[in-house]
Design a protein around this motif. Sequence first.
Motif, PDB file in Angstrom:
ATOM      1  N   TYR A  90       0.854  -1.186   0.000  1.00  0.00           N
ATOM      2  CA  TYR A  90       0.000   0.000   0.000  1.00  0.00           C
ATOM      3  C   TYR A  90       0.891   1.238   0.000  1.00  0.00           C
ATOM      4  O   TYR A  90       2.061   1.197   0.415  1.00  0.00           O
ATOM      5  CB  TYR A  90      -0.950  -0.002   1.200  1.00  0.00           C
ATOM      6  CG  TYR A  90      -0.262   0.049   2.550  1.00  0.00           C
ATOM      7  CD1 TYR A  90       0.053   1.274   3.166  1.00  0.00           C
ATOM      8  CD2 TYR A  90       0.087  -1.122   3.221  1.00  0.00           C
ATOM      9  CE1 TYR A  90       0.681   1.321   4.391  1.00  0.00           C
ATOM     10  CE2 TYR A  90       0.716  -1.082   4.441  1.00  0.00           C
ATOM     11  CZ  TYR A  90       1.020   0.140   5.032  1.00  0.00           C
ATOM     12  OH  TYR A  90       1.647   0.190   6.236  1.00  0.00           O
ATOM     13  N   ILE A 124      -5.716   5.967  -1.745  1.00  0.00           N
ATOM     14  CA  ILE A 124      -5.127   4.777  -1.125  1.00  0.00           C
ATOM     15  C   ILE A 124      -5.299   3.610  -2.086  1.00  0.00           C
ATOM     16  O   ILE A 124      -6.411   3.321  -2.524  1.00  0.00           O
ATOM     17  CB  ILE A 124      -5.802   4.451   0.218  1.00  0.00           C
ATOM     18  CG1 ILE A 124      -5.564   5.586   1.218  1.00  0.00           C
ATOM     19  CG2 ILE A 124      -5.254   3.135   0.787  1.00  0.00           C
ATOM     20  CD1 ILE A 124      -6.271   5.389   2.544  1.00  0.00           C
ATOM     21  N   SER A 165      -1.316   9.353   0.496  1.00  0.00           N
ATOM     22  CA  SER A 165      -2.359   8.548   1.144  1.00  0.00           C
ATOM     23  C   SER A 165      -3.501   9.414   1.659  1.00  0.00           C
ATOM     24  O   SER A 165      -4.579   8.892   1.961  1.00  0.00           O
ATOM     25  CB  SER A 165      -1.760   7.736   2.299  1.00  0.00           C
ATOM     26  OG  SER A 165      -1.171   8.607   3.255  1.00  0.00           O
TER      27      SER A 165
END
Length: 676
Positions: A98, A107, A103
């Motif tokens: 990720y 995401i 972010s």
Amino acid sequence: MVQKYQSPVRVYKYPFELIMAAYERRFPTCPLIPMFVGSDTVNEFKSEDGAIHVIERRCKLDVDAPRLLKKIAGVDYVYFVQKNSLNSRERTLHIEAYNETFSNRVIINEHCCYTGKEIIEYYLRQLEEEGITFVPRWTPPSITPSSETSSSSCKKQAASMAVVIPEAALKEGLSGDALSSPSAPEPVVGTPDDKLDADYIKRYLGDLTPLQESCLIRLRQWLQETHKGKIPKDEHILRFLRARDFNIDKAREIMCQSLTWRKQHQVDYILETWTPPQVLQDYYAGGWHHHDKDGRPLYVLRLGQMDTKGLVRALGEEALLRYVLSINEEGLRRCEENTKVFGRPISSWTCLVDLEGLNMRHLWRPGVKALLRIIEVVEANYPETLGRLLILRAPRVFPVLWTLVSPFIDDNTRRKFLIYAGNDYQGPGGLLDYIDKEIIPDFLSGECMCEVPEGGLVPKSLYRTAEELENEDLKLWTETIYQSASVFKGAPHEILIQIVDASSVITWDFDVCKGDIVFNIYHSKRSPQPPKKDSLGAHSITSPGGNNVQLIDKVWQLGRDYSMVESPLICKEGESVQGSHVTRWPGFYILQWKFHSMPACAASSLPRVDDVLASLQVSSHKCKVMYYTEVIGSEDFRGSMTSLESSHSGFSQLSAATTSSSQSHSSSMISRWRFC
């Protein structure tokens, strides 16, 4: 606002592509070239036995972008976190990643699982280039410290190692002594449970490329996820993949249709429950006869000596079709037996057709029609089961018959045909190339006595009228406990169940073969009027795909004339649903299957992709269901559809072997699963 993206929005080949995708979503006009700078280990875990190794890293990328753009973006480097989980026991690698950068705006989560041979063989080639000739397989550590046990453990460990690159060892110039020394690992013999083991593939499935093996594993995994129980054997799945050149979507479609067909007509039990009529045993000139040189079961058919017209007139088309199905089921069983006998995969059989005696009477139209239907059914449900077809002593009339039937035969199947005219089969390239001399039938100048019936004319005294045959055909194919129904837009299908004693249990089992439907249950104190075609109220429709009956009169009002006793259940195409309802009142219960229309999208919102695809699939405004219902006394009902033991609960093997999660209500239980 943070946007979240989950796989399978996009599949990224490399983890750094994940963070670049986030960058491109914010700056779509700027082409970026990422450079891997480095990584820091955040967390690491190793199990005591060494089977599991988990490592989490924070990775850093430099993007070849203009400095001004980096300043606007507020970053010099981009970061993402990657977690790798290696399970040596199950031989799988899971990767989760990720992004950290951006972010607060987007995401992206990536999940990958590597189990196939493509990734394994890629690293094997790298090892070979580095001079590594073998890799020991993971084994559990020895627990007992005694020398005797340690010695035994060492022997077991050596025996469990696999020589993964024997060719590389030869290239390195290892001598025979080096290979046979105690320190050299011994190859492992795989088991059928080890689906990635080369020995299992070679022993039971034959030579497969990594791509073909990957297709098999993916399709089998899809079946395991949808059936939640017993699935077809690997050999069976492989036949459908080969029939569609390993196109998974096409193979899955025809296999699901075949599984539904087998369930509806109880083909799985045909060898145990159906006995061919005596007429077939006496006058059908065909039977099994040893095997060919490749170990395939050999079926001999003396078509020229068979009275096809007499058999059709005496038995009907359906009885002949059922007999051919039993022959194919027996062929599958013999293939499994020969696989064990010869020690190599045998998944098809050879058919020898003798056409001596073939003439114009074999071109009788009803007989040709029956032949074409048999070919159609066999092609759809037994793909890649015919290994070779030897047609011998073809007469002059054969081209006429071939012109009629060849368009209905698949191209792959036609390539397996070998046709010999006259006595050409006795010369070079003839029968001896495929069948041992010792088992060539005597009627082909061979040495083996063939027990296949000689056929002959069926006595006209055994002929039956068209009405008798029609009733018999209906009886043959309605022995299944399932009924078929068509559901149209604006015309649901409904069945009536009268309940005398309260607390009875209505059970149902149905498959949604086509389209999406809504399943409802209603209760009424008065009986609906019988269906009338010309009535403005209840009516019925007969269609080739099944009946359509409507019982609820259009003048009836919900809440006044009838009431809903269960919440509507939306069932998607391919789902199989089992359920039960404990009745609270006597009266009349109506089970309804209704066409499911997609809800209209609001003007301010865009339609979902799933909704668009679903609307395209049901654009024909027709659905099809296959159902079975039964009423059971409360004292005979144990509260679970898997424990029904009434005298008529004859669910097919496919249904009985399938399990799924269920949704329980105060007065009902419904379970569903995907079957295609």
